[in-house]
Design a protein around this motif. Structure first.
Motif, PDB file in Angstrom:
ATOM      1  N   TYR A 376       0.807  -1.227   0.000  1.00 55.52           N
ATOM      2  CA  TYR A 376       0.000   0.000   0.000  1.00 55.52           C
ATOM      3  C   TYR A 376       0.841   1.278   0.000  1.00 55.52           C
ATOM      4  O   TYR A 376       0.299   2.365   0.028  1.00 55.52           O
ATOM      5  CB  TYR A 376      -0.968  -0.012   1.186  1.00 55.52           C
ATOM      6  CG  TYR A 376      -1.990  -1.118   1.031  1.00 55.52           C
ATOM      7  CD1 TYR A 376      -2.989  -1.024   0.065  1.00 55.52           C
ATOM      8  CD2 TYR A 376      -1.929  -2.268   1.811  1.00 55.52           C
ATOM      9  CE1 TYR A 376      -3.905  -2.051  -0.114  1.00 55.52           C
ATOM     10  CE2 TYR A 376      -2.839  -3.292   1.650  1.00 55.52           C
ATOM     11  CZ  TYR A 376      -3.830  -3.179   0.681  1.00 55.52           C
ATOM     12  OH  TYR A 376      -4.719  -4.185   0.494  1.00 55.52           O
ATOM     13  N   ARG A 419     -12.164  -3.978   3.204  1.00 56.58           N
ATOM     14  CA  ARG A 419     -11.103  -3.287   2.490  1.00 56.58           C
ATOM     15  C   ARG A 419     -11.455  -1.803   2.425  1.00 56.58           C
ATOM     16  O   ARG A 419     -12.624  -1.446   2.317  1.00 56.58           O
ATOM     17  CB  ARG A 419     -10.951  -3.836   1.064  1.00 56.58           C
ATOM     18  CG  ARG A 419     -10.798  -5.343   1.021  1.00 56.58           C
ATOM     19  CD  ARG A 419     -10.289  -5.807  -0.307  1.00 56.58           C
ATOM     20  NE  ARG A 419      -8.950  -5.293  -0.532  1.00 56.58           N
ATOM     21  CZ  ARG A 419      -8.498  -4.902  -1.723  1.00 56.58           C
ATOM     22  NH1 ARG A 419      -9.271  -4.967  -2.771  1.00 56.58           N
ATOM     23  NH2 ARG A 419      -7.271  -4.462  -1.840  1.00 56.58           N
ATOM     24  N   ASP A 423      -8.996   1.229  -2.003  1.00 55.15           N
ATOM     25  CA  ASP A 423      -8.154   0.080  -2.354  1.00 55.15           C
ATOM     26  C   ASP A 423      -8.948  -0.989  -3.102  1.00 55.15           C
ATOM     27  O   ASP A 423      -8.418  -1.716  -3.919  1.00 55.15           O
ATOM     28  CB  ASP A 423      -7.527  -0.514  -1.095  1.00 55.15           C
ATOM     29  CG  ASP A 423      -6.486   0.433  -0.534  1.00 55.15           C
ATOM     30  OD1 ASP A 423      -5.825   1.101  -1.349  1.00 55.15           O
ATOM     31  OD2 ASP A 423      -6.370   0.511   0.689  1.00 55.15           O
TER      32      ASP A 423
HETATM   33  P1  ADP Z   1      -6.009  -7.035   1.765  1.00 56.62           P
HETATM   34  O1  ADP Z   1      -5.964  -8.447   1.365  1.00 56.62           O
HETATM   35  O2  ADP Z   1      -6.997  -6.225   1.033  1.00 56.62           O
HETATM   36  O3  ADP Z   1      -4.671  -6.410   1.841  1.00 56.62           O
HETATM   37  P2  ADP Z   1      -6.022  -6.805   4.587  1.00 56.62           P
HETATM   38  O4  ADP Z   1      -6.952  -7.418   5.552  1.00 56.62           O
HETATM   39  O5  ADP Z   1      -4.586  -7.182   4.655  1.00 56.62           O
HETATM   40  O6  ADP Z   1      -6.633  -7.108   3.186  1.00 56.62           O
HETATM   41  O7  ADP Z   1      -6.139  -5.249   4.731  1.00 56.62           O
HETATM   42  C1  ADP Z   1      -7.409  -4.625   4.828  1.00 56.62           C
HETATM   43  C2  ADP Z   1      -7.359  -3.196   4.307  1.00 56.62           C
HETATM   44  O8  ADP Z   1      -6.541  -2.427   5.163  1.00 56.62           O
HETATM   45  C3  ADP Z   1      -6.702  -3.094   2.980  1.00 56.62           C
HETATM   46  O9  ADP Z   1      -7.680  -3.166   1.967  1.00 56.62           O
HETATM   47  C4  ADP Z   1      -6.044  -1.735   2.978  1.00 56.62           C
HETATM   48  O10 ADP Z   1      -6.963  -0.787   2.482  1.00 56.62           O
HETATM   49  C5  ADP Z   1      -5.826  -1.440   4.426  1.00 56.62           C
HETATM   50  N1  ADP Z   1      -4.385  -1.560   4.794  1.00 56.62           N
HETATM   51  C6  ADP Z   1      -3.762  -2.613   5.370  1.00 56.62           C
HETATM   52  N2  ADP Z   1      -2.467  -2.316   5.615  1.00 56.62           N
HETATM   53  C7  ADP Z   1      -2.258  -1.052   5.181  1.00 56.62           C
HETATM   54  C8  ADP Z   1      -1.136  -0.173   5.168  1.00 56.62           C
HETATM   55  N3  ADP Z   1       0.060  -0.565   5.631  1.00 56.62           N
HETATM   56  N4  ADP Z   1      -1.304   1.060   4.649  1.00 56.62           N
HETATM   57  C9  ADP Z   1      -2.501   1.461   4.183  1.00 56.62           C
HETATM   58  N5  ADP Z   1      -3.613   0.690   4.182  1.00 56.62           N
HETATM   59  C10 ADP Z   1      -3.495  -0.564   4.656  1.00 56.62           C
END
Ligand code: ADP
Length: 472
Positions: A376, A419, A423
């Motif tokens: 991200y 999400r 994103d």
């Molecule tokens: P994904 O498989 O979509 O990455 P996650 O459960 O890992 O699902 O993350 C959920 C949401 O949290 C992501 O869709 C993203 O928008 C946000 N996210 C997670 N980590 C970060 C980060 N380091 N910086 C910004 N947004 C993040």
């Protein structure tokens, strides 16, 4: 306020009020009985004076002329007036003390309780505070054949009674104080004993989560209300466990059933891709399809991981492991992906720490977090990783200077399939399961996970795990 304190307070106040009313009632009852007896005695004395009246001489003859009459009524304060209001007899006590009691002008008896000041120390009197003596006295007219023949004032020192009454009051007050203490202590002990089972039920119910849904609350006395409550809660847990198990089973079955056809599809497509006769346009479509299949495969693997970690018998392969080494391994693997995006992973601090954990699961937890930070964050971004000890905990921090997470999304990002809106639109390939898996893994290791983020500045994910002391 806790029920325990509320119950104690009620019990204490009600019983203390009863004791107070009873004690003060006893005191006032005793006092009025005593005064009534004294008044009766004074009245009898006045009656006897009344009887000394001789109509022939129109005087209280016997009282005035009998030998030693002056020494009569030594312990009483007596003044007898004739019909014309002249004192015709006084007892010796009236020489020492004056009660200043007015004459009664109607036919009723008037009763007085007086504190009279002794002019000097008189051996006969037992004086109270400040040389004062309490008196009980009556003032009433006397009659002969319904004709008023004079007035009498008769009094008696009651200091002795007063002092005894005062002692009684002190004893009662001390009794009330002691009863209050016993009631407070006893009430608190009793309510604690009574509420202890509720406390245990709450504690037990609070400990039950998806990982130990099979546990039940111990039922001590089936027939009482608390026993009934425990049974109802146990039945509820039973139903929850069944629903949870069938949901788990469904997810696991569905994931398994999908895996094989996907693998077949992928092998088929890859085979087709090698077909030299296939037009380039078709090949490009096939590559797109294979990517979709990969994403689906990733999703299914995540779902399987969730069901496995969540199951009550998840069989974590727990063993002491050096978390710092594991984290370095994660960083070195994730670094390959980060470099491709021109990003840098920096180690801020890496304190040696030993935790009891499942190597595979913990690897996945930290890889997900570092991978998210890289995924991200824009090209050329930075990721900082640190590990340090805090008391009996080890705290891992993964920080990035990516876009940050909007405040309204923060409370939800550990939920399954959640999400952040933009994103979803950006199609980063995620499924919204990564952080849910991270949370499950952390909690199954007795830890906590959290996030802090500022839009435009970046995000910091923190994982806190219990450390294993070296000698254990
Ligand atoms: P994904 O498989 O979509 O990455 P996650 O459960 O890992 O699902 O993350 C959920 C949401 O949290 C992501 O869709 C993203 O928008 C946000 N996210 C997670 N980590 C970060 C980060 N380091 N910086 C910004 N947004 C993040």
């Amino acid at each position: 306020m806790k029920i325990r304190f509320r119950l104690t307070l009620w019990y204490f106040s009600i019983t203390l009020a009863i004791v107070l009313v009873f004690s003060l009632g006893t005191y006032w009852g005793m006092r009025s009985l005593l005064f009534r007896a004294i008044d009766g005695e004074l009245n009898l004395l006045a009656d006897s004076i009344e009887r000394t009246y001789d109509p022939f001489f129109n005087e209280f003859v016997d009282l005035m002329i009998s030998p030693g009459s002056a020494n009569r009524y030594l312990e009483y304060y007596v003044i007898v007036y004739n019909a014309s209001g002249k004192p015709v007899f006084v007892s010796p006590m009236t020489q020492v003390i004056s009660l200043d009691i007015p004459l009664s002008h109607d036919s009723v008896r008037t009763t007085y309780t007086i504190n009279a000041q002794l002019p000097e120390k008189v051996p006969f009197f037992r004086a109270g505070n400040g040389g004062k003596v309490a008196f009980r006295a009556i003032s009433r007219p006397v009659y002969y054949e319904n004709q008023q023949i004079g007035q009498v004032i008769v009094g008696v020192p009651i200091e002795r009674f007063n002092q005894s009454l005062e002692k009684l009051l002190w004893v009662l007050l001390a009794g009330i104080g002691l009863t209050g203490l016993l009631l407070g202590g006893g009430g608190y002990f009793l309510t604690r004993q009574m509420l202890n089972p509720i406390h245990k039920i709450t504690e037990k119910a609070d400990q039950i989560s998806h990982s130990n849904l099979g546990e039940r609350i111990t039922v001590h006395h089936k027939e009482d209300e608390l026993g009934q409550l425990s049974i109802v809660l146990n039945n509820l847990l039973e139903r929850l466990q069944k629903a949870f198990d069938s949901q788990q089973q469904f997810m696991a079955d569905a994931a398994h059933e999908l895996k094989t056809p996907l693998a077949i599809l992928r092998a088929h497509w890859e085979g087709e891709l090698n077909n030299p006769g296939l037009p380039l346009e078709m090949k490009e479509k096939l590559v797109g399809d294979i990517e979709t299949i990969s994403r689906l495969n990733h999703l299914i693997n995540n779902l399987l991981m969730l069901t496995q970690t969540e199951a009550p018998d998840s069989n974590l392969d727990l063993a002491p492991l050096e978390l710092d080494k594991l984290l370095r391994e994660v960083i070195s693997d994730a670094d390959i992906l980060a470099r491709a995006r021109n990003q840098e992973i920096l180690i801020v601090e890496m304190s040696p720490a030993v935790v009891r954990g499942d190597r595979g699961r913990l690897y996945q937890l930290f890889f997900n977090l570092v991978d998210n930070a890289s995924k991200y964050t824009a090209e050329g971004g930075k990721i900082w990783v640190s590990l340090h000890l805090e008391d009996r905990w080890v705290l891992a921090e993964i920080r990035d200077n990516g876009p940050g997470i909007p405040a309204e999304d923060l409370p939800h990002i550990f939920k399954r399939f959640y999400r952040v809106k933009k994103d979803r639109a950006r199609k980063t390939g995620g499924s919204g399961l990564g952080l849910a898996i991270c949370q499950l893994i952390t909690e199954s290791h007795g830890g906590v996970i959290g996030v802090e983020s500022t839009i435009g500045a970046g995000s910091t994910f923190r994982v806190k795990l219990p450390v294993v002391s070296v000698d254990s």
